[in-house]
Design a protein around this motif. Structure first.
Motif, mmCIF file in Angstrom:
data_model
loop_
_atom_site.group_PDB
_atom_site.id
_atom_site.type_symbol
_atom_site.label_atom_id
_atom_site.label_comp_id
_atom_site.label_asym_id
_atom_site.label_seq_id
_atom_site.Cartn_x
_atom_site.Cartn_y
_atom_site.Cartn_z
ATOM 1 N N ASP A 77 0.816 -1.210 0.000
ATOM 2 C CA ASP A 77 0.000 0.000 0.000
ATOM 3 C C ASP A 77 0.854 1.265 0.000
ATOM 4 O O ASP A 77 0.327 2.378 0.093
ATOM 5 N N ALA A 133 -3.385 -7.798 -4.732
ATOM 6 C CA ALA A 133 -3.750 -6.379 -4.799
ATOM 7 C C ALA A 133 -3.576 -5.814 -6.194
ATOM 8 O O ALA A 133 -4.159 -4.774 -6.535
ATOM 9 N N PRO A 136 -7.107 -5.945 -9.195
ATOM 10 C CA PRO A 136 -8.098 -4.902 -9.509
ATOM 11 C C PRO A 136 -7.545 -3.770 -10.370
ATOM 12 O O PRO A 136 -8.318 -2.987 -10.919
ATOM 13 N N ASN A 350 -12.540 -13.287 -2.329
ATOM 14 C CA ASN A 350 -11.379 -12.523 -2.779
ATOM 15 C C ASN A 350 -11.793 -11.396 -3.708
ATOM 16 O O ASN A 350 -11.256 -10.279 -3.639
ATOM 17 N N LEU A 353 -13.145 -8.590 -1.665
ATOM 18 C CA LEU A 353 -12.068 -7.885 -0.985
ATOM 19 C C LEU A 353 -11.311 -6.983 -1.952
ATOM 20 O O LEU A 353 -10.936 -5.861 -1.612
ATOM 21 N N GLN A 354 -11.103 -7.452 -3.168
ATOM 22 C CA GLN A 354 -10.355 -6.677 -4.159
ATOM 23 C C GLN A 354 -11.163 -5.510 -4.705
ATOM 24 O O GLN A 354 -10.607 -4.443 -4.986
ATOM 25 N N ALA A 357 -12.714 -2.810 -1.411
ATOM 26 C CA ALA A 357 -11.741 -2.025 -0.650
ATOM 27 C C ALA A 357 -11.143 -0.936 -1.526
ATOM 28 O O ALA A 357 -10.973 -1.115 -2.729
ATOM 29 N N SER A 358 -10.802 0.191 -0.918
ATOM 30 C CA SER A 358 -10.135 1.249 -1.666
ATOM 31 C C SER A 358 -8.686 0.842 -1.922
ATOM 32 O O SER A 358 -8.091 0.063 -1.180
ATOM 33 N N ASP A 359 -8.105 1.387 -2.990
ATOM 34 C CA ASP A 359 -6.802 0.923 -3.454
ATOM 35 C C ASP A 359 -5.709 1.121 -2.411
ATOM 36 O O ASP A 359 -4.778 0.319 -2.333
ATOM 37 N N ARG A 362 -5.762 -1.993 -0.097
ATOM 38 C CA ARG A 362 -5.923 -3.343 -0.664
ATOM 39 C C ARG A 362 -4.797 -4.282 -0.243
ATOM 40 O O ARG A 362 -5.028 -5.453 0.049
ATOM 41 N N GLN A 366 -5.288 -7.743 1.814
ATOM 42 C CA GLN A 366 -4.850 -9.012 1.239
ATOM 43 C C GLN A 366 -3.865 -9.718 2.169
ATOM 44 O O GLN A 366 -3.830 -10.946 2.226
#
Length: 450
Positions: A77, A133, A136, A350, A353-354, A357-359, A362, A366
């Motif tokens: 992140d 991550a 997406p 999964n 979750l991908q 969630a905001s980038d 992520r 994960q």
């Protein structure tokens, strides 16, 4: 024919060049990785003759996987995810090469072997949340379930093929060459990763994350009941419904196999991954499901019911020797059905979750996902072992399945927003990765609805 095409795996994600290269490389590297998974305990036992030392691989593998899974997610992140994948893949290649070196020179130092295994798992802990991550950023949300199903199918198939290949090759070529094969196959993944575009995280400060960053990931979950539930129901399914620790005793006492190994033993251990592979092959339907929350609940209930049937079959086989063969078939089929249901559940969870969630978080989520996936079955091993010592294997397994069903339904009632979770299924599905941190192809993918 069109109906059949609708049943088999949705391969549309493979039209994306980046995903296709990663997926094809994974076919090779997963088998190579499984060779090392088999070779390490085999070498430890050959060097020490002690199952206690072999058991230490659980500690030396799980602890770095948990620590670096969480920290690796935090790294993903902050830093460019392509760079992080290159770094962690190189680390895996080097550790595999060191496995080969120590075996080739005839080392019998078990602590050196365990330390190398821990380092390898640390790199794996960084690699996996980063890889997830990335998806997406190169695929639109409607393709994520199919992409995850394809990845799970390869992983499970490798889990079957790898041990079989390793078992056949160890007596022929020796342990050291299995390690070398793992190192070489990882070059395919490195090639695919290098060809990814830059994947920086929008708004990142570029500063190395600390413990606070990891804690913030957990804090983010507290405000996201849908995502929190995706972890909770997976823990319910794995902790209460994974009876693998009982397979050796069940194979021996219920199905009359030898104390070590045997056909029943092999079939029980192969049933879940085999079912998962079949479920992945016929996973075309997952891309057409918009009510993903409800689908997860149904899949986990099916998993729980399959484990109940397994427990009943074990109980009948233990009390009636004439029905052992029939009940073994029932038990194996039940576990296979559970494996297929788990593949679909994993694909949906999964994807949720991908996509939801905001980038900027992520990677950390994960990382938590990797810890849950790795830790749940290990907790199950302890729980089922203790329960079986008190109530027997049949009740421990079947009762665990009942608890999965009851607790999953209860969780669905307590968090209705999870059951209502849906995604839109846009017409445009495949886009090429954008080197910029915005959405793929410069488009704004449709956001999930909760």
């Amino acid at each position: 024919m069109s109906r059949l095409r609708g049943l088999v795996a949705d391969t549309r994600p493979l039209r994306n060049d980046h995903f296709r290269r990663l997926w094809r490389a994974n076919i090779i590297t997963v088998i190579g990785a499984q060779l090392t998974v088999v070779a390490v305990p085999a070498q430890i036992y050959a060097d020490t003759g002690s199952s206690a030392y072999v058991g230490l691989t659980g500690v030396f593998g799980l602890v770095p996987l948990v620590v670096f899974g969480l920290w690796g997610g935090a790294l993903a992140d902050v830093f460019d995810r392509r760079t992080l994948l290159v770094f962690s893949t190189l680390g895996l290649i080097v550790t595999s090469a060191l496995f080969w070196v120590q075996a080739a020179v005839g080392s019998t130092n078990v602590w050196l072997l365990l330390s190398l295994f821990a380092v390898q798992q640390a790199f794996f802990g960084i690699n996996q949340p980063t890889r997830s991550a990335v998806l997406p950023r190169i695929l639109t949300p409607d393709l994520l379930p199919a992409a995850n199903a394809l990845n799970t199918t390869v992983f499970m198939a490798g889990g079957i093929a790898g041990p079989l290949v390793a078992g056949a090759l160890i007596p022929v070529i020796g342990l050291e060459w299995l390690y070398l094969v793992d190192s070489i196959t990882l070059l395919a993944t490195l090639g695919a990763v290098v060809r990814l575009p830059p994947l920086p995280v929008a708004g990142s400060t570029g500063k190395p994350p600390g413990l606070r960053s990891v804690v913030e990931g957990f804090g983010y979950l507290r405000g996201q009941p849908v995502l929190l539930m995706s972890f909770a129901v997976d823990l319910i399914a794995m902790v209460f419904g994974m009876p693998r620790a009982l397979f050796p005793e069940i194979a021996n006492e219920s199905f009359g196999g030898p104390e070590a190994g045997g056909l029943a033993f092999a079939l029980l251990f192969a049933a879940i991954p085999a079912g998962a592979v079949v479920g992945g092959v016929f996973s075309g339907w997952v891309s057409r499901v918009s009510a993903q929350g409800r689908a997860v609940i149904v899949c986990i209930v099916v998993w729980g019911l399959a484990v109940v049937v397994f427990g009943v079959a074990v109980g009948i086989a233990g009390s009636s020797t004439s029905l052992r063969t029939t009940m073994l078939v029932v038990a194996v089929v039940a576990l296979a059905v559970g494996g297929a249901a788990d593949t679909a559940s994993s694909a949906f969870r999964n994807a949720m979750l991908q996509a939801a969630a905001s980038d900027e978080v992520r990677g950390r989520l994960q990382g938590i996902f990797i810890v849950v996936v790795a830790g749940g079955p290990r907790v199950a091993d302890v729980a089922h072992g203790a329960a079986a010592a008190t109530v027997g294997t049949a009740v421990a397994a079947g009762g665990g399945g009942v608890l999965v069903v009851v607790l999953t339904v209860a969780a669905a009632v307590l968090v209705p927003s999870f059951v209502r979770y849906r995604v839109s299924l846009p017409t445009a599905t495949v886009v090429e990765a954008d080197p910029e941190p915005e959405a793929p192809g410069g488009q704004t993918p449709s956001r999930p609805r909760t």
